[in-house]
Motif scaffolding. Structure first.
Motif, PDB file in Angstrom:
ATOM      1  N   ILE A   8       0.859  -1.177   0.000  1.00 16.02           N
ATOM      2  CA  ILE A   8       0.000   0.000   0.000  1.00 16.02           C
ATOM      3  C   ILE A   8       0.897   1.229   0.000  1.00 16.02           C
ATOM      4  CG2 ILE A   8      -1.972   1.117   1.069  1.00 16.02           C
ATOM      5  CD1 ILE A   8      -2.414  -1.828   0.211  1.00 16.02           C
ATOM      6  N   GLY A   9       0.882   1.948  -1.122  1.00 17.57           N
ATOM      7  CA  GLY A   9       1.696   3.146  -1.243  1.00 17.57           C
ATOM      8  C   GLY A   9       2.774   3.010  -2.296  1.00 17.57           C
ATOM      9  N   ALA A  10       2.752   3.898  -3.298  1.00 17.25           N
ATOM     10  CA  ALA A  10       3.729   3.862  -4.388  1.00 17.25           C
ATOM     11  C   ALA A  10       4.728   5.002  -4.265  1.00 17.25           C
ATOM     12  CB  ALA A  10       3.032   3.917  -5.747  1.00 17.25           C
ATOM     13  N   GLY A  11       5.155   5.271  -3.036  1.00 13.88           N
ATOM     14  CA  GLY A  11       6.278   6.165  -2.827  1.00 13.88           C
ATOM     15  C   GLY A  11       7.571   5.385  -2.959  1.00 13.88           C
ATOM     16  N   PRO A  12       8.711   5.998  -2.663  1.00 14.38           N
ATOM     17  CA  PRO A  12       9.986   5.303  -2.816  1.00 14.38           C
ATOM     18  C   PRO A  12      10.066   3.993  -2.039  1.00 14.38           C
ATOM     19  CG  PRO A  12      10.353   7.646  -2.525  1.00 14.38           C
ATOM     20  CD  PRO A  12       8.894   7.420  -2.283  1.00 14.38           C
ATOM     21  N   THR A  13       9.575   3.973  -0.802  1.00 19.29           N
ATOM     22  CA  THR A  13       9.660   2.753   0.011  1.00 19.29           C
ATOM     23  C   THR A  13       8.901   1.606  -0.636  1.00 19.29           C
ATOM     24  OG1 THR A  13       9.868   4.072   2.037  1.00 19.29           O
ATOM     25  CG2 THR A  13       9.189   1.781   2.287  1.00 19.29           C
ATOM     26  N   ASP A 144      -1.366 -12.763   0.658  1.00 18.41           N
ATOM     27  CA  ASP A 144      -0.681 -13.555   1.682  1.00 18.41           C
ATOM     28  C   ASP A 144       0.045 -12.656   2.674  1.00 18.41           C
ATOM     29  OD1 ASP A 144      -1.534 -15.856   0.360  1.00 18.41           O
ATOM     30  OD2 ASP A 144       0.292 -15.996  -0.841  1.00 18.41           O
ATOM     31  N   TRP A 145       0.561 -11.537   2.167  1.00 12.93           N
ATOM     32  CA  TRP A 145       1.324 -10.604   2.992  1.00 12.93           C
ATOM     33  C   TRP A 145       0.992  -9.185   2.548  1.00 12.93           C
ATOM     34  CZ3 TRP A 145       4.133 -12.947   6.806  1.00 12.93           C
ATOM     35  CH2 TRP A 145       4.462 -14.302   6.611  1.00 12.93           C
ATOM     36  N   VAL A 146       1.037  -8.238   3.491  1.00 11.47           N
ATOM     37  CA  VAL A 146       0.749  -6.833   3.187  1.00 11.47           C
ATOM     38  C   VAL A 146       1.827  -5.962   3.814  1.00 11.47           C
ATOM     39  CG1 VAL A 146      -0.840  -4.908   3.587  1.00 11.47           C
ATOM     40  CG2 VAL A 146      -1.738  -7.159   2.971  1.00 11.47           C
ATOM     41  N   ILE A 147       2.258  -4.948   3.064  1.00  9.61           N
ATOM     42  CA  ILE A 147       3.212  -3.968   3.578  1.00  9.61           C
ATOM     43  C   ILE A 147       2.572  -2.599   3.479  1.00  9.61           C
ATOM     44  CG2 ILE A 147       5.506  -2.962   3.372  1.00  9.61           C
ATOM     45  CD1 ILE A 147       6.258  -5.591   1.820  1.00  9.61           C
ATOM     46  N   GLY A 148       2.447  -1.928   4.604  1.00  6.85           N
ATOM     47  CA  GLY A 148       1.924  -0.571   4.642  1.00  6.85           C
ATOM     48  C   GLY A 148       3.048   0.425   4.469  1.00  6.85           C
ATOM     49  N   ALA A 149       3.129   1.016   3.290  1.00  5.85           N
ATOM     50  CA  ALA A 149       4.102   2.068   3.006  1.00  5.85           C
ATOM     51  C   ALA A 149       3.324   3.312   2.596  1.00  5.85           C
ATOM     52  CB  ALA A 149       5.067   1.629   1.903  1.00  5.85           C
ATOM     53  N   ASP A 150       2.226   3.550   3.317  1.00  7.09           N
ATOM     54  CA  ASP A 150       1.251   4.569   2.927  1.00  7.09           C
ATOM     55  C   ASP A 150       1.336   5.837   3.764  1.00  7.09           C
ATOM     56  OD1 ASP A 150       0.373   2.857   4.962  1.00  7.09           O
ATOM     57  OD2 ASP A 150      -1.739   3.036   4.447  1.00  7.09           O
ATOM     58  N   GLY A 151       2.506   6.149   4.288  1.00 13.76           N
ATOM     59  CA  GLY A 151       2.755   7.474   4.826  1.00 13.76           C
ATOM     60  C   GLY A 151       2.288   7.707   6.241  1.00 13.76           C
ATOM     61  N   VAL A 152       2.438   8.957   6.668  1.00 13.29           N
ATOM     62  CA  VAL A 152       2.193   9.328   8.055  1.00 13.29           C
ATOM     63  C   VAL A 152       0.748   9.086   8.474  1.00 13.29           C
ATOM     64  CG1 VAL A 152       1.816  11.743   7.389  1.00 13.29           C
ATOM     65  CG2 VAL A 152       2.480  11.204   9.739  1.00 13.29           C
ATOM     66  N   ASP A 153      -0.187   9.232   7.563  1.00 18.21           N
ATOM     67  CA  ASP A 153      -1.602   8.997   7.871  1.00 18.21           C
ATOM     68  C   ASP A 153      -2.032   7.586   7.475  1.00 18.21           C
ATOM     69  OD1 ASP A 153      -2.057  11.617   8.859  1.00 18.21           O
ATOM     70  OD2 ASP A 153      -2.172  12.355   6.799  1.00 18.21           O
ATOM     71  N   SER A 154      -1.152   6.618   7.648  1.00 20.05           N
ATOM     72  CA  SER A 154      -1.310   5.253   7.171  1.00 20.05           C
ATOM     73  C   SER A 154      -2.643   4.608   7.559  1.00 20.05           C
ATOM     74  CB  SER A 154      -0.162   4.401   7.724  1.00 20.05           C
ATOM     75  OG  SER A 154      -0.370   3.033   7.473  1.00 20.05           O
ATOM     76  N   THR A 155      -3.412   4.221   6.551  1.00 23.76           N
ATOM     77  CA  THR A 155      -4.636   3.445   6.786  1.00 23.76           C
ATOM     78  C   THR A 155      -4.293   2.050   7.288  1.00 23.76           C
ATOM     79  OG1 THR A 155      -5.794   4.666   5.051  1.00 23.76           O
ATOM     80  CG2 THR A 155      -6.733   2.544   5.699  1.00 23.76           C
ATOM     81  N   VAL A 156      -3.189   1.497   6.812  1.00 20.18           N
ATOM     82  CA  VAL A 156      -2.760   0.174   7.267  1.00 20.18           C
ATOM     83  C   VAL A 156      -2.498   0.198   8.767  1.00 20.18           C
ATOM     84  CG1 VAL A 156      -0.971  -1.589   7.102  1.00 20.18           C
ATOM     85  CG2 VAL A 156      -1.816  -0.472   5.027  1.00 20.18           C
ATOM     86  N   ARG A 157      -1.748   1.190   9.223  1.00 16.59           N
ATOM     87  CA  ARG A 157      -1.426   1.276  10.664  1.00 16.59           C
ATOM     88  C   ARG A 157      -2.686   1.458  11.492  1.00 16.59           C
ATOM     89  NH1 ARG A 157       1.294   5.745  10.624  1.00 16.59           N
ATOM     90  NH2 ARG A 157      -0.468   6.932  11.429  1.00 16.59           N
ATOM     91  N   ARG A 158      -3.573   2.319  11.053  1.00 18.89           N
ATOM     92  CA  ARG A 158      -4.822   2.531  11.800  1.00 18.89           C
ATOM     93  C   ARG A 158      -5.668   1.269  11.816  1.00 18.89           C
ATOM     94  NH1 ARG A 158      -5.088   7.435   8.901  1.00 18.89           N
ATOM     95  NH2 ARG A 158      -6.849   6.599   7.704  1.00 18.89           N
ATOM     96  N   ALA A 271       6.400   0.210   6.953  1.00 18.64           N
ATOM     97  CA  ALA A 271       7.712   0.669   6.500  1.00 18.64           C
ATOM     98  C   ALA A 271       7.621   2.145   6.136  1.00 18.64           C
ATOM     99  CB  ALA A 271       8.186  -0.150   5.296  1.00 18.64           C
ATOM    100  N   GLY A 272       8.763   2.831   6.197  1.00 19.00           N
ATOM    101  CA  GLY A 272       8.792   4.240   5.834  1.00 19.00           C
ATOM    102  C   GLY A 272       7.996   5.096   6.799  1.00 19.00           C
TER     103      GLY A 272
END
Length: 465
Positions: A8-13, A144-158, A271-272
């Motif tokens: 989740i997130g198409a920034g550099p990370t 199977d696996w998810v990586i939240g690289a969606d920034g400071v307001d991360s929906t994954v983290r929330r 990440a990130g």
């Protein structure tokens, strides 16, 4: 739809992760809420360690050719760090806008087979022992696996219910993309005067990014930035506004210092900026995220391919969380020193800083932390680039995505997990280097085969007769 790894997130990370995993033969999809590609960017500096990791992906030289080098990094007033003595192929800070890094990483990821979906907004996720279900409005995706690289307001983290403790360290930071009648003499012009600071960096196309803060005018993020405001703070900091003539973009934001308590929950990773954010001092943000990605990608690939030793995935958090904490502390210290208000206190800061930076051990530590070259993991220091017998370098060998065993003795019979190479220098020692450029093992060359079997679970096959 199902994918092995969802990022989740198409920034550099996220893009570096996607390229690494796709090159390892793993189906990966990147979901990005933005519909198009933007050239609006906050990050401008690529540090030496990040360039080494990009070198291991054959991307560094192209970025260096199109960027500008800063060999002495100005922190405030006359305090500068000399980067030219860094033990690296890249003894400088590269000034290049983030979108150029993203362009390079996007091309690599797509060429390797990664799928990038834009205009896909994640609304939530849930997981069980076998999979993760992601909600994108009226459709769901399983992974199977998810990586939240969606920034400071991360929906994954929330969605994981993870807190993000910390606080705002700077408010009302101004950004502007401008043209200048008289550009700065230095590639990177940066200074602070107690109640204000300003940084001026080139895009390389005639436009410049000004990053500024004014203690006298602290307003909310939604208050528009004016050119007169940028001119005023830049003149106070640098003694000139460099002849700001026009702007194509103006914005205001705030900067936090925060870190998630965990980087992994079950099958989901952070990440990130989704995992850590900090002050802009030292230009650490994009660099730290890219280094998160390089650490996680090979460990996740090894797990998916079924050869990872027990607990390998857990070492992503145990290695990277302390680094995130270190960056928060070092960048926080820099910004607080830059924001000192009184003239006597600034004089003491400058005198004390100059005295410290006359001490070689202090210089090595400071440049090592800011550049990333001096940061390693417990039992896994950074591997320096070395020339190989017959030509080539270690970091060119790392472009295979495999572990590299540097050994003076031939070691035939190893397959897809290991590349064996002989260093040019005479030695009786062997070094096993991880795909992310850190040392996994070092010891007598005679013990290398046993070390490879223990660490990679790979036994040599007899050489054909």
């Amino acid at each position: 739809m199902h994918t092995t790894v969802a990022i989740i997130g198409a920034g550099p990370t996220g893009l570096l992760l996607a390229g690494d995993l796709a090159r390892a033969g793993i189906p990966v999809t990147v979901f990005e809420r933005r519909s198009g590609v933007s050239n609006l960017t906050r990050a401008f500096g690529v540090h030496a360690r990040t360039l080494e990791l990009l070198d291991a992906r054959d991307l560094a030289d192209g970025l260096v050719d199109g960027g500008a080098r800063v060999e002495r990094l100005r922190l405030f007033d006359r305090i500068r760090l000399d980067l030219t003595r860094l033990p690296s192929r890249y003894p400088f800070l590269l000034i290049t806008p983030q979108y150029r890094v993203e362009d390079a990483l996007t091309g690599r990821a797509e060429a390797a087979g990664a799928r990038i979906e834009r205009g896909a907004t994640l609304t939530g996720l849930r997981q069980d022992a076998d999979r993760v279900v992601l909600d994108f409005g009226d459709r769901t995706v399983t992974a199977d696996w998810v990586i939240g690289a969606d920034g400071v307001d991360s929906t994954v983290r929330r969605s994981l219910g993870l807190p993000f403790p910390g606080r705002a360290v700077l408010t009302s930071i101004m950004l502007a993309d401008v043209r200048l009648a008289t550009p700065p003499e230095d590639v990177l012009a940066v200074n602070a005067v107690g109640d204000a600071f300003a940084m001026v960096a080139p895009f390389g196309d005639g436009w410049y990014r000004i990053f500024a803060w004014d203690r006298r005018r602290q307003v909310t993020d939604d208050v528009p930035v004016t050119l007169d405001e940028m001119r005023d703070v830049t003149r106070r900091v640098h003694g000139t506004d460099f002849g700001i003539t026009e702007a194509r973009w103006l914005s205001r934001f705030h900067s936090d210092e925060r870190q998630a308590p965990r980087y992994r929950t079950g099958r989901v990773f952070l990440a990130g900026d989704a995992a850590h954010v900090h002050s802009p001092a030292g230009g650490q943000g994009m660099n730290t995220g890219l280094q998160d990605a390089a650490n996680l990608s090979w460990k996740l690939a090894a797990t998916i391919h079924g050869w990872a030793p027990a607990g390998l995935l857990d070492t992503y958090e145990t290695e990277r969380h302390p680094v995130g904490r270190l960056v928060l502390r070092s960048s926080g210290a820099l910004i607080r020193l830059a924001m000192i208000r009184s003239a006597p206190a600034r004089w003491l800061r400058n005198a004390f800083g100059a005295a410290l930076l006359a001490l070689p051990p202090v210089v090595r530590r400071a440049t090592g932390v800011i550049s990333g070259v001096g940061i390693g993991y417990p039992g896994a220091p950074r591997a320096a680039d070395v020339t190989l017998r017959g030509g080539g370098r270690l970091y060119e060998a790392l472009r295979s995505g495999r572990h590299v065993l540097l050994t003076p003795q031939p070691l035939p019979g190893y397959g897809e997990r290991l590349l064996v190479a002989a260093p040019e220098a005479d030695t009786t020692e062997a070094v096993l280097v991880r795909p992310d450029g850190y040392v996994a093992w070092r010891g007598p060359a005679a013990q290398a085969a046993a070390a490879v079997t223990r660490l990679l679970g790979q036994v040599a096959h007899p050489a054909p007769r």
